[in-house]
Design an enzyme around this catalytic site. Sequence first.
Site, PDB file in Angstrom:
ATOM      1  N   ASP A  64       0.819  -1.211   0.000  1.00 53.40           N
ATOM      2  CA  ASP A  64       0.000   0.000   0.000  1.00 53.40           C
ATOM      3  C   ASP A  64       0.851   1.259   0.000  1.00 53.40           C
ATOM      4  OD1 ASP A  64       0.913  -0.516   2.558  1.00 53.40           O
ATOM      5  OD2 ASP A  64      -1.057  -0.905   3.398  1.00 53.40           O
ATOM      6  N   ASN A 133      -7.089  -2.794  14.067  1.00 54.48           N
ATOM      7  CA  ASN A 133      -8.511  -2.965  13.731  1.00 54.48           C
ATOM      8  C   ASN A 133      -8.733  -4.187  12.838  1.00 54.48           C
ATOM      9  OD1 ASN A 133      -7.478  -2.150  11.305  1.00 54.48           O
ATOM     10  ND2 ASN A 133      -8.780  -0.356  11.045  1.00 54.48           N
ATOM     11  N   HIS A 135      -7.070  -4.849  10.004  1.00 54.70           N
ATOM     12  CA  HIS A 135      -6.820  -4.659   8.568  1.00 54.70           C
ATOM     13  C   HIS A 135      -5.561  -5.393   8.110  1.00 54.70           C
ATOM     14  CE1 HIS A 135      -4.384  -0.608   9.096  1.00 54.70           C
ATOM     15  NE2 HIS A 135      -3.595  -1.655   9.208  1.00 54.70           N
ATOM     16  N   GLU A 140      -9.549  -2.037   5.160  1.00 54.98           N
ATOM     17  CA  GLU A 140     -10.124  -1.703   6.452  1.00 54.98           C
ATOM     18  C   GLU A 140     -11.403  -2.518   6.699  1.00 54.98           C
ATOM     19  OE1 GLU A 140      -8.204  -0.020   8.202  1.00 54.98           O
ATOM     20  OE2 GLU A 140      -7.934   2.064   7.604  1.00 54.98           O
TER      21      GLU A 140
HETATM   22  C1  F6R Z   1       1.433  -1.390   5.968  1.00 51.02           C
HETATM   23  C2  F6R Z   1       0.315  -2.312   6.105  1.00 51.02           C
HETATM   24  C3  F6R Z   1      -0.475  -2.340   7.376  1.00 51.02           C
HETATM   25  C4  F6R Z   1       0.395  -2.694   8.578  1.00 51.02           C
HETATM   26  C5  F6R Z   1      -0.426  -2.702   9.875  1.00 51.02           C
HETATM   27  C6  F6R Z   1       0.436  -2.940  11.082  1.00 51.02           C
HETATM   28  O1  F6R Z   1       2.029  -1.552   4.709  1.00 51.02           O
HETATM   29  O2  F6R Z   1       0.026  -3.022   5.204  1.00 51.02           O
HETATM   30  O3  F6R Z   1      -1.515  -3.272   7.235  1.00 51.02           O
HETATM   31  O4  F6R Z   1       0.990  -3.938   8.374  1.00 51.02           O
HETATM   32  O5  F6R Z   1      -1.108  -1.499  10.019  1.00 51.02           O
HETATM   33  O6  F6R Z   1       1.290  -1.847  11.266  1.00 51.02           O
HETATM   34  P1  F6R Z   1       2.364  -1.817  12.442  1.00 51.02           P
HETATM   35  O7  F6R Z   1       3.374  -2.843  12.108  1.00 51.02           O
HETATM   36  O8  F6R Z   1       2.952  -0.432  12.380  1.00 51.02           O
HETATM   37  O9  F6R Z   1       1.635  -2.090  13.701  1.00 51.02           O
END
Ligand code: F6R
Length: 252
Positions: A64, A133, A135, A140
């Site tokens: 992303d 959450n 995702h 989301e």
């Molecule tokens: C980022 C992504 C998100 C993260 C998730 C966890 O490229 O795809 O889904 O993997 O938000 O983020 P952290 O590791 O910062 O808790």
Amino acid sequence: MTYATAARAAAAAASRVLDLLRRHPALVIGMPTGDTPVPMYRALVRAHRAGRADFSRATTFNLDEFAGLGRADAGSYRSYMEAHLFDHVNLRARSACVPDGRSADWRREVARYEQRIARAGGLDVIVLGLGRNGHIGFNEPADSLQARTHRVALQPTTRRANARLFGGQWQAVPTHGVSMGVGTILGARQVILLVTGAAKARMVARALTGPITTRVPASLLQAHPDVIVILDRAAAAHLAADLKVPRSQSRR
Ligand code: F6R
């Protein structure tokens, strides 16, 4: 698989990727950003410097990017990847793919990204983190999810979780992102889910053992035939004991 510390879990994820890369030098890898994979990238860079990882034939596709941001923006995921991996290994620039958040025509960009993944032969492996959450990528929780790379409105929790990239100001975090869809992710031949920290423990349990629902996008991974879950002890705290056995003792 559960490891005592976040550092060990990240090292285990890195060694999975390195094993695959050694066996398949032209590996196509889906890549996450965020706090969780930072030590994994450090381990990959260390392995490259030690002559144990050759990325010259590999291709990477990030999950992303923030809408409106690109290489010149410190908060972009492109900048994150350059800082943590791209600038330190021998991956060809054209093989280090991140959705172009700055594209003036996002419909064209999302189609182009899907085509690039398809032309590369699909994702051999994708490393995922887990949002608090539930995702994966920027998919989301919602009543319905999109299969392919798409533009997405970011939820307040996701904007808050990314505030550190924007001087701690969550209002400065872009309102939209571009993300691989759940179909793109589930299309990867292998999935490595890396989750660390107590703050994710409840969501880990819901995602891995709860019902499959678009309200917990990571729960869709239960339908994938080859998912390796790598946790630290804190993230595994809400899982039943039989799901936490170390690899050496596990049935798989
Ligand atoms: C980022 C992504 C998100 C993260 C998730 C966890 O490229 O795809 O889904 O993997 O938000 O983020 P952290 O590791 O910062 O808790």
